[in-house]
Design a protein around this motif. Structure first.
Motif, PDB file in Angstrom:
ATOM      1  N   ARG A 186       3.245  50.265   4.998  1.00 10.20           N
ATOM      2  CA  ARG A 186       3.897  48.985   5.610  1.00 10.20           C
ATOM      3  C   ARG A 186       5.312  49.168   5.434  1.00 10.20           C
ATOM      4  O   ARG A 186       5.953  48.988   6.201  1.00 10.20           O
ATOM      5  N   ALA A 187       5.893  49.770   4.351  1.00 14.30           N
ATOM      6  CA  ALA A 187       7.269  49.956   4.069  1.00 14.30           C
ATOM      7  C   ALA A 187       7.769  50.816   5.298  1.00 14.30           C
ATOM      8  O   ALA A 187       8.921  50.699   5.646  1.00 14.30           O
ATOM      9  N   ASP A 237      -1.424  54.832  -0.044  1.00 12.04           N
ATOM     10  CA  ASP A 237      -0.844  53.498  -0.618  1.00 12.04           C
ATOM     11  C   ASP A 237      -0.424  52.666   0.804  1.00 12.04           C
ATOM     12  O   ASP A 237       0.403  52.861   1.403  1.00 12.04           O
ATOM     13  N   HIS A 238      -1.106  51.546   0.745  1.00  8.02           N
ATOM     14  CA  HIS A 238      -0.961  50.646   1.974  1.00  8.02           C
ATOM     15  C   HIS A 238       0.256  50.201   1.933  1.00  8.02           C
ATOM     16  O   HIS A 238       0.947  49.952   3.006  1.00  8.02           O
ATOM     17  N   ASP A 239       0.895  49.565   0.958  1.00  7.97           N
ATOM     18  CA  ASP A 239       2.278  49.364   0.897  1.00  7.97           C
ATOM     19  C   ASP A 239       3.350  50.245   1.279  1.00  7.97           C
ATOM     20  O   ASP A 239       4.181  49.645   1.932  1.00  7.97           O
ATOM     21  N   ASP A 258      -4.977  46.723   9.715  1.00  8.51           N
ATOM     22  CA  ASP A 258      -5.603  47.163   8.181  1.00  8.51           C
ATOM     23  C   ASP A 258      -7.198  46.830   8.508  1.00  8.51           C
ATOM     24  O   ASP A 258      -7.418  45.572   8.304  1.00  8.51           O
ATOM     25  N   GLU A 271      -0.112  43.295  11.356  1.00  4.57           N
ATOM     26  CA  GLU A 271       1.034  42.843  11.001  1.00  4.57           C
ATOM     27  C   GLU A 271       1.968  43.679  12.333  1.00  4.57           C
ATOM     28  O   GLU A 271       1.829  44.820  12.527  1.00  4.57           O
TER      29      GLU A 271
END
Length: 718
Positions: A241-242, A236-238, A260, A269
Motif C-alpha cells: 500500500r505504501a 506485507d500488505h502495508d 485486496d 483503495e
C-alpha cells in the motif's frame, strides 16, 4: 636412480631417456600431474556455469536483496515498476495490483504491452525474451524508454525464476497473447493455480481478440515459491500500500488501485494525487506539525557527463546525460526530519548522490544566509550544521536520469556521481531567490531563526548532557554547594523549595523538615527566559542550578521520571519583587520544564503579609495575606471585644520571620497554603507569558497603561 625417479620413469618411459630434462611438453605435463599435491588437482571440469535463470534460483538474495519478507515484497515491486515505467513514458494511465486469496499477486496496466513479435537474434518472442533471459529488456539505451526504474533487465525474469507459476497476458495489435511458466520454463498448466499439471510446451500463444475500445496493456499474475524464502516470509500488505501511494505521488498522471481479496470482505483503495510532490510533503509531515514555511517546489534539469556504452556495447567516455529534478520540501515546528529519495519513481531507502547534492546545497546556502543576516548569530557563535538545517524538515527528492547506476539490484542507493552537482546547483539557485524575494523574505527569516535556535539547542545539549541525568542524594558532590538537600531519596514525599535569597535560606534551614524538604536559594531575579534561548538559560548560574538540582534535563530532553523531588515549591517574598521573581521562575518551568507543570507538581508558596496577635490570657495569632484581609480581621476581632497588639507587624520578607512562624505558615504541609500552577488554558497562558515577558515592548506598555486604573495605590509598599 632414486626410488621417486624410478617411479616417474616407469610412468613415463621417455622421461628416463632425457635424463630428467623434461624437454617434451607431453612429458612435462605428465610430470606435473604426477608430482602435484592433492589440493591442486583442480581443472576446468570442476567449474560450473549456471545458465539462464539457474543463477537466480541458486542465489536469490543477489537478485532480490534478501529471502525474508522484504524479498517477497521486492517481487511485487519489480513487476509494478515495469508498469510504472509505461506510465512515466505517457503510455499508461491506470495500474492495478490485486492480492488474491491464494497468495498470488496480479499487476495490470493499460500500457503498450510487452512486445509480442519475434526477436531476430534469439528467435523467440519479446515476451519470452524479457521473462526468461537475464539482462534483456527495452531499458538499455534504446528508444523504448527515456528513463525507467529498470536497470539490469533482471527484475521480471527473477520473479519468474522464483515462482511456481507465472502467467502473462498481453493485449497488443488487437489480439490477446498469453503465456505461462513454471520456474522460468514455458509451458501449459492444465487447470488453475500453481499445483495444476504442467507440461513444458510452446511459447507465446494467441488466445483471442481484444474487445472493442479496450486499450493495449499487460497483465501478470504469479505465485512465488516459498522454498526460495525463509520460513514465515510473507507479503506485507502495508508495504504494498505504501509503495502504491508513494508512486502515485511521483506519477500524478497515473491512477493506482489496490484490490485486496485476502480478507473476508474484498477491499479496494485508489491512489491518485494530481498535486504530486507538494501533496506528498503534506502527507509525510508528522501529525500536528505546523508549517514554518510554505512548501518549496524546485523543478528543473541539468546535464552531467559519464562513461557509458553505446548501442553496440562499446564503452564511450565523457557521454553527456540529462537529469530531470523535482524536489519539494518545507520546515515545520517539530524536530523530526523526513527526507525521502526516489530515482525514476524507485524509492532509494539509503539516499545516494541526489540526496547528497540536496543536503550539500541546503547546508552551504542557508549557513551563508545565517552568517550574512544581521541579528541572527551572536559574536563567537558557530554557524549551523546540516543537522540544524534539517531539523523539522519534510522533503521529497526525485530525479529522472537515463540508465541510472545503483549500488545493488534492489536500488536502495543511487550512485550516479554527476547527479550531485545537478541537484546542488538547482537547489542553491532556488534558495537564493527565495531568500532575496520580498514576498518570501519574512518567511525565510523565520526559517533561518529556527535553524539558529536548533544549533543553539544542539550545542547546549552537548554541553549540558550531564544535567539531564538523574542525581541522587549520594551524588551530592556534583550538586551546587548552596543546595541544602534532604535525606529522602524517593519522590513520594520529597519537596524542593526554591527560596529568595540567603536570609530566607537561613530561616528556612531552621524551619524545614530535613527528612523530606530541600532548599535551593537563588540570588535576586533570574534570567527572563521568554527572551532567551536554551544556551543563555543554562549559561545563567541560577537557571543552571535549578536544572541541575532537579536532575531531569530541560527542553526536549526533559524526563519527568528522572526528577529527584516529588514537588517543587517557589517560596518568594509577599511583595512586588517576590511576585516578579515568582513570575520569572514560572516562565522558566513553562518554557523548558513544562511536563512538571502538566503533572501538577509545581506550586507557589503563600507566605503571609501580617501577623495579628490578641492580648489577654489566651492570646490568639492570626496571619493574613492581603491588606484588605488584615483590616477585615482587625474589625472582626475588635467587634468581638478583643484587644490587638499594635502596631500590627508587616513582614517585609521571609527572612524577617522566625523559624516557627515560617514552618507554621509556609512550610508545614498540615497548615500551609499553597497555589498549584496549572496549564488548564494553554493558549491563554502562552499569550500572557508572551505579553508580560516577551521581547515586544509596545504591547506590554499599552497593557500597563490600559490597566493602570486597576492598581490600588494605597497598598503599594513605597
Amino acid at each position: 636412480m632414486s626410488e621417486r625417479t624410478a617411479t616417474l620413469a616407469a610412468a613415463c618411459p621417455r622421461w628416463a631417456d632425457h635424463d630428467g630434462a623434461g624437454q617434451h611438453i607431453a612429458e612435462t605435463r605428465e610430470y606435473d600431474q604426477l608430482t602435484a599435491e592433492p589440493e591442486t588437482l583442480y581443472g576446468a571440469d570442476d567449474l560450473t556455469h549456471l545458465e539462464g535463470l539457474d543463477a537466480v534460483r541458486k542465489r536469490p538474495g543477489m537478485y532480490i536483496g534478501s529471502t525474508d519478507s522484504r524479498g517477497v515484497g521486492h517481487l511485487v515491486n519489480e513487476i509494478l515498476d515495469n508498469s510504472t515505467d509505461e506510465g512515466v513514458a505517457g503510455h499508461a494511465t491506470k495500474i492495478a495490483v490485486t492480492l488474491h486469496a491464494d497468495g498470488s499477486v496480479q499487476v495490470d496496466d493499460d500500457g503498450r504491452g510487452i512486445p509480442t513479435d519475434v526477436h531476430a537474434r534469439s528467435g523467440i518472442s519479446g515476451v519470452e525474451l524479457v521473462l526468461t533471459r537475464l539482462h534483456a529488456g527495452g531499458k538499455f539505451g534504446g528508444s523504448g524508454y527515456k528513463t525507467s526504474g529498470g536497470l539490469h533487465g533482471v527484475g521480471a525474469s527473477a520473479v519468474n525464476a522464483l515462482s511456481r507459476r507465472f502467467d502473462v497476458t498481453v493485449r497488443r495489435g488487437g489480439k490477446v497473447h498469453a503465456m505461462s511458466f513454471r520456474h522460468g520454463v514455458p509451458g501449459i498448466f492444465d487447470g488453475d493455480g500453481p499445483d495444476a499439471p504442467f507440461t513444458p510446451g510452446p511459447g507465446l500463444q494467441i488466445v483471442g481478440a481484444t474487445k472493442r475500445g479496450q486499450r493495449t496493456g499487460t497483465s501478470i499474475r504469479y505465485w512465488h515459491d516459498p522454498r526460495y524464502f525463509e520460513t514465515g516470509a510473507a507479503l506485507d500488505h502495508d508495504a504494498v500500500r505504501a509503495k502504491l501511494r508513494h508512486t502515485a505521488f511521483l506519477v500524478p498522471g497515473v491512477s493506482y488501485t489496490l484490490h485486496d481479496r485476502t480478507g473476508e470482505q474484498p477491499a479496494e483503495e485508489v491512489f491518485h494525487y494530481p498535486g504530486g510532490l507538494t501533496e506528498m510533503v503534506e502527507f509525510l509531515a508528522p501529525p500536528g506539525d505546523r508549517p514554518v514555511s510554505g512548501t518549496l517546489l524546485v523543478t528543473g534539469e541539468g546535464t552531467y557527463r559519464e562513461n557509458a556504452a553505446d548501442a553496440n556495447g562499446v564503452m564511450q567516455s565523457n557521454v553527456q546525460r540529462r537529469a530531470e529534478v523535482e524536489i519539494a520540501f518545507r520546515w515545520g515546528t517539530g524536530y523530526e526530519r523526513t527526507v525521502e529519495c526516489f530515482t525514476n519513481t524507485i524509492r532509494n531507502a539509503h539516499g545516494g548522490t541526489h540526496r547528497k547534492g540536496f543536503e550539500r546545497a541546503l547546508a552551504r546556502t542557508l549557513a551563508d544566509a545565517v552568517r550574512n543576516t544581521r541579528g541572527l548569530l551572536k559574536a563567537k557563535e558557530d554557524a549551523p550544521t546540516l543537522d540544524d538545517v534539517l531539523e523539522g524538515m519534510t522533503a521529497v527528492v526525485h530525479v529522472r536520469v537515463p540508465e541510472p547506476q545503483f549500488t545493488s539490484q534492489t536500488k536502495d542507493e543511487l550512485s550516479t556521481a554527476g547527479v550531485t552537482k545537478v541537484v546542488q546547483g538547482l537547489i542553491e539557485r532556488h534558495l537564493k531567490s527565495w531568500l532575496e524575494d520580498r514576498k518570501t523574505k519574512t518567511e525565510a527569516r523565520t526559517v533561518l531563526q529556527k535553524i539558529v535556535d536548533a544549533a543553539r539547542v544542539r550545542l547546549t545539549q552537548k554541553q549540558q548532557k550531564d544535567a539531564a541525568r538523574r542525581k541522587t542524594a549520594l551524588e551530592g558532590a556534583a550538586m551546587p554547594a548552596k543546595l541544602v538537600d534532604c535525606r529522602a531519596t524517593g519522590i513520594d514525599r520529597s519537596e524542593l523549595f526554591i527560596v529568595e535569597g540567603d536570609s530566607a535560606l537561613g530561616t528556612g534551614r531552621l524551619a524545614r523538615s530535613a527528612e523530606y524538604q530541600a532548599l535551593l536559594p537563588i540570588r535576586g531575579k533570574i534570567l527572563n527566559v521568554q527572551k532567551a534561548n536554551l544556551q543563555q538559560v543554562l549559561d545563567n548560574a541560577e537557571c543552571a542550578a535549578i536544572v541541575q538540582v532537579l536532575g531531569a534535563g530541560s527542553g526536549r530532553t526533559f524526563d519527568l521520571s528522572a526528577m529527584r523531588y516529588g514537588r517543587v515549591l517557589i517560596m518568594a517574598d509577599a511583595d512586588v519583587d517576590g511576585a516578579h521573581i515568582r513570575t520569572l521562575l514560572i516562565t522558566l518551568f513553562a518554557r523548558y520544564m513544562r511536563p512538571l507543570i502538566e503533572a501538577g507538581r509545581l506550586y507557589a508558596a503563600m507566605p503571609p503579609l501580617h501577623k495579628i496577635t490578641t492580648k489577654g490570657r489566651n492570646p490568639q495569632t492570626i496571619y493574613t495575606y492581603t491588606q484588605a484581609e488584615m483590616e477585615a480581621t482587625v474589625r472582626k476581632l475588635e467587634q468581638a471585644g478583643k484587644q490587638i497588639v499594635t502596631p500590627i507587624p508587616r513582614f517585609k520578607g521571609l527572612g524577617e520571620m522566625d523559624a516557627d512562624e515560617l514552618w507554621e505558615t509556609t512550610m508545614n504541609p498540615a497548615t500551609r497554603a499553597v497555589r498549584r500552577i496549572t496549564l488548564d488554558d494553554v493558549d491563554a497562558a502562552e499569550r500572557i507569558l508572551d505579553l508580560l515577558m516577551g521581547e515586544k515592548v509596545e504591547p506590554r506598555r499599552n497593557w500597563l497603561i490600559d490597566s493602570a486604573d486597576r492598581v490600588d495605590r494605597e497598598v503599594i509598599d513605597a
